[in-house]
Design a protein around this motif. Structure first.
Motif, PDB file in Angstrom:
ATOM      1  N   GLY A 129      62.673  37.162  88.028  1.00  0.00           N
ATOM      2  CA  GLY A 129      61.860  36.166  88.720  1.00  0.00           C
ATOM      3  C   GLY A 129      61.931  34.841  87.982  1.00  0.00           C
ATOM      4  O   GLY A 129      62.870  34.568  87.228  1.00  0.00           O
ATOM      5  N   ALA A 130      60.922  34.000  88.171  1.00  0.00           N
ATOM      6  CA  ALA A 130      60.876  32.688  87.520  1.00  0.00           C
ATOM      7  C   ALA A 130      59.447  32.170  87.547  1.00  0.00           C
ATOM      8  O   ALA A 130      58.627  32.618  88.354  1.00  0.00           O
ATOM      9  CB  ALA A 130      61.807  31.711  88.216  1.00  0.00           C
ATOM     10  N   THR A 131      59.179  31.226  86.689  1.00  0.00           N
ATOM     11  CA  THR A 131      57.873  30.566  86.670  1.00  0.00           C
ATOM     12  C   THR A 131      58.092  29.077  86.481  1.00  0.00           C
ATOM     13  O   THR A 131      58.966  28.658  85.724  1.00  0.00           O
ATOM     14  CB  THR A 131      56.996  31.109  85.522  1.00  0.00           C
ATOM     15  N   THR A 132      57.321  28.295  87.195  1.00  0.00           N
ATOM     16  CA  THR A 132      57.316  26.852  86.993  1.00  0.00           C
ATOM     17  C   THR A 132      55.867  26.395  87.018  1.00  0.00           C
ATOM     18  O   THR A 132      54.959  27.191  87.279  1.00  0.00           O
ATOM     19  CB  THR A 132      58.161  26.118  88.052  1.00  0.00           C
ATOM     20  N   PHE A 187      57.013  36.626  98.007  1.00  0.00           N
ATOM     21  CA  PHE A 187      57.886  36.389  96.856  1.00  0.00           C
ATOM     22  C   PHE A 187      57.359  35.340  95.871  1.00  0.00           C
ATOM     23  O   PHE A 187      58.047  34.998  94.914  1.00  0.00           O
ATOM     24  CB  PHE A 187      59.288  35.992  97.313  1.00  0.00           C
ATOM     25  N   TYR A 188      56.154  34.817  96.105  1.00  0.00           N
ATOM     26  CA  TYR A 188      55.624  33.858  95.134  1.00  0.00           C
ATOM     27  C   TYR A 188      54.101  33.904  95.095  1.00  0.00           C
ATOM     28  O   TYR A 188      53.446  34.380  96.017  1.00  0.00           O
ATOM     29  CB  TYR A 188      56.113  32.434  95.425  1.00  0.00           C
ATOM     30  N   ARG A 189      53.565  33.408  93.983  1.00  0.00           N
ATOM     31  CA  ARG A 189      52.111  33.336  93.793  1.00  0.00           C
ATOM     32  C   ARG A 189      51.746  32.008  93.147  1.00  0.00           C
ATOM     33  O   ARG A 189      52.299  31.660  92.099  1.00  0.00           O
ATOM     34  CB  ARG A 189      51.634  34.451  92.877  1.00  0.00           C
ATOM     35  N   MET A 245      49.285  24.145  86.723  1.00  0.00           N
ATOM     36  CA  MET A 245      49.064  25.291  87.594  1.00  0.00           C
ATOM     37  C   MET A 245      50.386  26.042  87.667  1.00  0.00           C
ATOM     38  O   MET A 245      51.427  25.449  87.945  1.00  0.00           O
ATOM     39  CB  MET A 245      48.666  24.840  88.993  1.00  0.00           C
ATOM     40  N   SER A 246      50.353  27.333  87.394  1.00  0.00           N
ATOM     41  CA  SER A 246      51.606  28.088  87.429  1.00  0.00           C
ATOM     42  C   SER A 246      51.961  28.492  88.859  1.00  0.00           C
ATOM     43  O   SER A 246      51.096  28.718  89.701  1.00  0.00           O
ATOM     44  CB  SER A 246      51.507  29.335  86.546  1.00  0.00           C
ATOM     45  N   LEU A 247      53.256  28.541  89.098  1.00  0.00           N
ATOM     46  CA  LEU A 247      53.808  29.037  90.345  1.00  0.00           C
ATOM     47  C   LEU A 247      54.823  30.091  89.933  1.00  0.00           C
ATOM     48  O   LEU A 247      55.832  29.784  89.306  1.00  0.00           O
ATOM     49  CB  LEU A 247      54.483  27.926  91.148  1.00  0.00           C
ATOM     50  N   GLU A 248      54.503  31.329  90.252  1.00  0.00           N
ATOM     51  CA  GLU A 248      55.363  32.446  89.863  1.00  0.00           C
ATOM     52  C   GLU A 248      56.206  32.865  91.060  1.00  0.00           C
ATOM     53  O   GLU A 248      55.685  33.120  92.138  1.00  0.00           O
ATOM     54  CB  GLU A 248      54.508  33.622  89.402  1.00  0.00           C
ATOM     55  N   VAL A 249      57.516  32.926  90.839  1.00  0.00           N
ATOM     56  CA  VAL A 249      58.433  33.408  91.866  1.00  0.00           C
ATOM     57  C   VAL A 249      58.850  34.812  91.448  1.00  0.00           C
ATOM     58  O   VAL A 249      59.341  35.025  90.339  1.00  0.00           O
ATOM     59  CB  VAL A 249      59.666  32.498  92.009  1.00  0.00           C
TER      60      VAL A 249
END
Length: 170
Positions: A47-50, A93-95, A113-117
C-alpha cells in the motif's frame, strides 16, 4: 460639454466593470496546491501513505475548521483540464485519517492528515491508472480559495515482478 460627456462615459465604464467579486478577507486552501493540484504516490504491495494539510493566507484570531471529502467531480474536472484519463479509486482501497482539519488560532497551517492507500487487488484493472480526488467541502472561519480547494492524489501502481536467477549465470 465634451468634458461632461467624457465624465459620464467614464462613470458608466467603471460601473459596468463591477464584477460582483469582493476581496477575500482570509482564505483556506490545500497546502500542496500552492504549486499544483495533484500529488503522485507510489502504491506497492504493502500500500502507501501520504499526508494532506490545509493552510490559511494569513493567521486568524480564532480556530478555522475545515472539512475534507472525496469528490468524483474533482477528478472529472482534473481529467478534462489535463487531458488525462484517471479512474476513481474505489473507496474500499483508501482511508482518510479524518474528515476535519483545524487550523489553530494564530497558525498558518493545520496538522497533517494521513491518507492511507491499501494494497490493490485483482479487482482493479492493472492497465488503468487510478486517483483519489478530494476537495475542501466547507470551512468555518475563512473563505475557500477556489483555485486551490481541490487535490487529486494519483496512485502510481508499482509493478512487482519475479525474476528467475540461476546461480552461476550472468
Amino acid at each position: 460639454k465634451n468634458i461632461f460627456l467624457f465624465g459620464i462615459a467614464s462613470l458608466l465604464m467603471v460601473a459596468s466593470c463591477d464584477s460582483g467579486y469582493a476581496p477575500l478577507e482570509n482564505a483556506v486552501y490545500f497546502g500542496d496546491a500552492q504549486t499544483t493540484n495533484s500529488k503522485t504516490i507510489t502504491v506497492s504491495s504493502a500500500g502507501a501513505t501520504t499526508e494532506l494539510y490545509v493552510s490559511l493566507a494569513k493567521t486568524s484570531g480564532s480556530d478555522v475548521t475545515v472539512t475534507i471529502m472525496p469528490d468524483e467531480a474533482v477528478l472529472s474536472r482534473f481529467n478534462s483540464r489535463n487531458g488525462s484519463n484517471y479512474l476513481l479509486l474505489p473507496e474500499k482501497f483508501y482511508r482518510l485519517g479524518r474528515e476535519q482539519l483545524v487550523i489553530e488560532a494564530g497558525k498558518f497551517a493545520s496538522d497533517m492528515m494521513s491518507l492511507e492507500v491499501l494494497p490493490f487487488d485483482e479487482t482493479l484493472d492493472v492497465s488503468e491508472k487510478y486517483a483519489i480526488p478530494v476537495r475542501i467541502a466547507s470551512s468555518s472561519g475563512a473563505d475557500m480559495l477556489e483555485s486551490a480547494s481541490e487535490m487529486v492524489i494519483i496512485c502510481d501502481k508499482l509493478i512487482e515482478t519475479k525474476v528467475f536467477h540461476a546461480k552461476g549465470q550472468a
